[in-house]
Design a protein around this motif. Sequence first.
Motif, PDB file in Angstrom:
ATOM      1  N   UNK A 129     -28.435  12.522 -15.804  1.00  0.00           N
ATOM      2  CA  UNK A 129     -28.468  12.210 -14.367  1.00  0.00           C
ATOM      3  C   UNK A 129     -27.123  12.486 -13.718  1.00  0.00           C
ATOM      4  N   UNK A 130     -26.045  12.198 -14.448  1.00  0.00           N
ATOM      5  CA  UNK A 130     -24.704  12.377 -13.882  1.00  0.00           C
ATOM      6  C   UNK A 130     -24.003  13.602 -14.458  1.00  0.00           C
ATOM      7  N   UNK A 131     -24.783  14.541 -14.921  1.00  0.00           N
ATOM      8  CA  UNK A 131     -24.220  15.721 -15.596  1.00  0.00           C
ATOM      9  C   UNK A 131     -23.272  16.505 -14.703  1.00  0.00           C
ATOM     10  N   UNK A 132     -23.467  16.409 -13.394  1.00  0.00           N
ATOM     11  CA  UNK A 132     -22.592  17.153 -12.481  1.00  0.00           C
ATOM     12  C   UNK A 132     -21.253  16.436 -12.280  1.00  0.00           C
ATOM     13  N   UNK A 133     -21.080  15.277 -12.931  1.00  0.00           N
ATOM     14  CA  UNK A 133     -19.802  14.566 -12.850  1.00  0.00           C
ATOM     15  C   UNK A 133     -19.607  13.793 -11.568  1.00  0.00           C
ATOM     16  N   UNK A 134     -20.644  13.689 -10.729  1.00  0.00           N
ATOM     17  CA  UNK A 134     -20.511  12.947  -9.474  1.00  0.00           C
ATOM     18  C   UNK A 134     -20.246  11.468  -9.704  1.00  0.00           C
ATOM     19  N   UNK A 135     -20.804  10.943 -10.781  1.00  0.00           N
ATOM     20  CA  UNK A 135     -20.608   9.521 -11.048  1.00  0.00           C
ATOM     21  C   UNK A 135     -20.702   9.284 -12.553  1.00  0.00           C
ATOM     22  N   UNK A 136     -20.260   8.095 -12.967  1.00  0.00           N
ATOM     23  CA  UNK A 136     -20.435   7.681 -14.357  1.00  0.00           C
ATOM     24  C   UNK A 136     -20.720   6.182 -14.386  1.00  0.00           C
ATOM     25  N   UNK A 137     -21.456   5.747 -15.392  1.00  0.00           N
ATOM     26  CA  UNK A 137     -21.796   4.329 -15.538  1.00  0.00           C
ATOM     27  C   UNK A 137     -21.336   3.846 -16.914  1.00  0.00           C
ATOM     28  N   UNK A 138     -20.668   2.693 -16.929  1.00  0.00           N
ATOM     29  CA  UNK A 138     -20.341   2.002 -18.180  1.00  0.00           C
ATOM     30  C   UNK A 138     -20.983   0.630 -18.108  1.00  0.00           C
ATOM     31  N   UNK A 139     -21.353   0.096 -19.263  1.00  0.00           N
ATOM     32  CA  UNK A 139     -21.899  -1.268 -19.296  1.00  0.00           C
ATOM     33  C   UNK A 139     -21.332  -2.006 -20.482  1.00  0.00           C
ATOM     34  N   UNK A 140     -21.284  -3.325 -20.362  1.00  0.00           N
ATOM     35  CA  UNK A 140     -20.860  -4.160 -21.488  1.00  0.00           C
ATOM     36  C   UNK A 140     -21.672  -5.433 -21.511  1.00  0.00           C
TER      37      UNK A 140
ATOM     38  N   UNK B 143     -33.134   2.120 -13.140  1.00  0.00           N
ATOM     39  CA  UNK B 143     -31.843   1.887 -13.796  1.00  0.00           C
ATOM     40  C   UNK B 143     -31.736   2.723 -15.074  1.00  0.00           C
ATOM     41  N   UNK B 144     -32.822   2.805 -15.825  1.00  0.00           N
ATOM     42  CA  UNK B 144     -32.838   3.628 -17.040  1.00  0.00           C
ATOM     43  C   UNK B 144     -32.584   5.095 -16.683  1.00  0.00           C
ATOM     44  N   UNK B 145     -33.227   5.565 -15.623  1.00  0.00           N
ATOM     45  CA  UNK B 145     -33.044   6.955 -15.172  1.00  0.00           C
ATOM     46  C   UNK B 145     -31.589   7.216 -14.794  1.00  0.00           C
ATOM     47  N   UNK B 146     -30.989   6.271 -14.049  1.00  0.00           N
ATOM     48  CA  UNK B 146     -29.603   6.430 -13.591  1.00  0.00           C
ATOM     49  C   UNK B 146     -28.644   6.459 -14.780  1.00  0.00           C
ATOM     50  N   UNK B 147     -28.979   5.736 -15.841  1.00  0.00           N
ATOM     51  CA  UNK B 147     -28.121   5.660 -17.020  1.00  0.00           C
ATOM     52  C   UNK B 147     -28.292   6.841 -17.974  1.00  0.00           C
ATOM     53  N   UNK B 148     -29.282   7.683 -17.709  1.00  0.00           N
ATOM     54  CA  UNK B 148     -29.482   8.874 -18.541  1.00  0.00           C
ATOM     55  C   UNK B 148     -28.297   9.817 -18.314  1.00  0.00           C
ATOM     56  N   UNK B 149     -27.568  10.180 -19.374  1.00  0.00           N
ATOM     57  CA  UNK B 149     -26.380  11.038 -19.192  1.00  0.00           C
ATOM     58  C   UNK B 149     -26.666  12.296 -18.380  1.00  0.00           C
TER      59      UNK B 149
END
Length: 303
Positions: free
Chosen positions: A292-303, A284-290
Motif C-alpha cells: 500500500x505504501x510502496x511509493x514511499x508516501x507513508x509508513x506505519x509502525x505498530x507496537x 486497517x489491514x489494507x493500509x498496513x500491507x507494505x
Amino acid sequence: MSSHHLDQRIFSVKPITVPAPDRSADLLVKVTAPLSGRNLPVIVFSHGNAWSLDGYEPLVDRWAAAGFVVVQPTHLDSRRNGIGWEDPRFATIWRVRIADLHAVLDGLGDILLQAGGLETRVDRERIAVVGHSWGAQTAGAILGTRVLDEDGIPGEDFSHPAVSAGALIAATGTGDTLTPFAAEHLPFMRPDYSTMTTPALVIAGGKDQSQLSTRGPEWFTDAYHRSPSPKSLLTIAEGEHTLGGIAGEAAAETTDEDPARVALVADAISAYLLNAFELDDTAWTTLNNPAAAANGMWSISSK
C-alpha cells in the motif's frame, strides 16, 4: 459499516450548547453524522489553536461518511473569542480545553438528543478522542498523558473512562527542547506520555518543522515512541503541520495543500478506530500491507 461508503449522506447540527459552568463563554459544539445506520461509534474532536467547530470539515465529513458520529467543540482559544497570548486567561486555556472534552463526554447523551435524536443510534461503548496540534495535546490528556511541571513532576490524570481509543495528529513532543517563545508562553507543552495507556494512532508529518521546538520533524513522533503499547505511528513523508489542509482546503496556514494527503489522514484514522473498536479490520489491514505504501508516501509502525 465500512470506510468505503464515502457516498453516504451526512448531516450536521450546530450550535448545541453544552453545560460548562466555570467557563467565561458558552461551550458550543457541532455534531456531524451519517443519515442512516445504528450502533455508530463516536469521535470527539479537538481543534488546533485558533480554530472552531466550523473547521476540519475535510476530516469530519469523511469520518461521518465512514459511519462515525463526530462532536466538535469550539475551545476558548478560537479566533472567535479574541484571547491572545498576552491575555491573562491564556495561561489556563490548556486546562479549559481538557475540561471542554470532559464536558462533552459527560454530556454526550444530551448533545446527541439535541442533534436530531442521535442518542438511540450511537454505541456509547465505542468512543474515541482525536485532535490536531494543540488539540492533539488536549486529546492526549484524555488518553492518559500528563503535563510535567518545571521540576519534572507529572500533573493530574485527566483521562476519561468513556474513551477507549484515540488518534493524535501532529502532537506536541516532549518539552526539553522548547524554543524560548514556547517555554515562556506555552509551559504546558511538556507532555509525559509514559501514562498514555489508551490505544492510539499517532500521525506525524515527515516535513513538519515546528517553530516551538529546536528539534526536527521527529519531535512529533514522541507520542508514539514515549508511550506504552498498543500504539501505531503513521508517518507521512511529505506532510507538514496541516498535513495537506486538514482544517480546510484553502486555510491560511496550509503550507502543503494536497487533497490526497487529507484523505489519507482521515481514512487512516477511521480505519484504525474501526479496528481498535473491533468493528471492521479490513481497511486497517489494507493500509498496513507494505504494498500500500510502496511509493514511499507513508509508513506505519505498530507496537
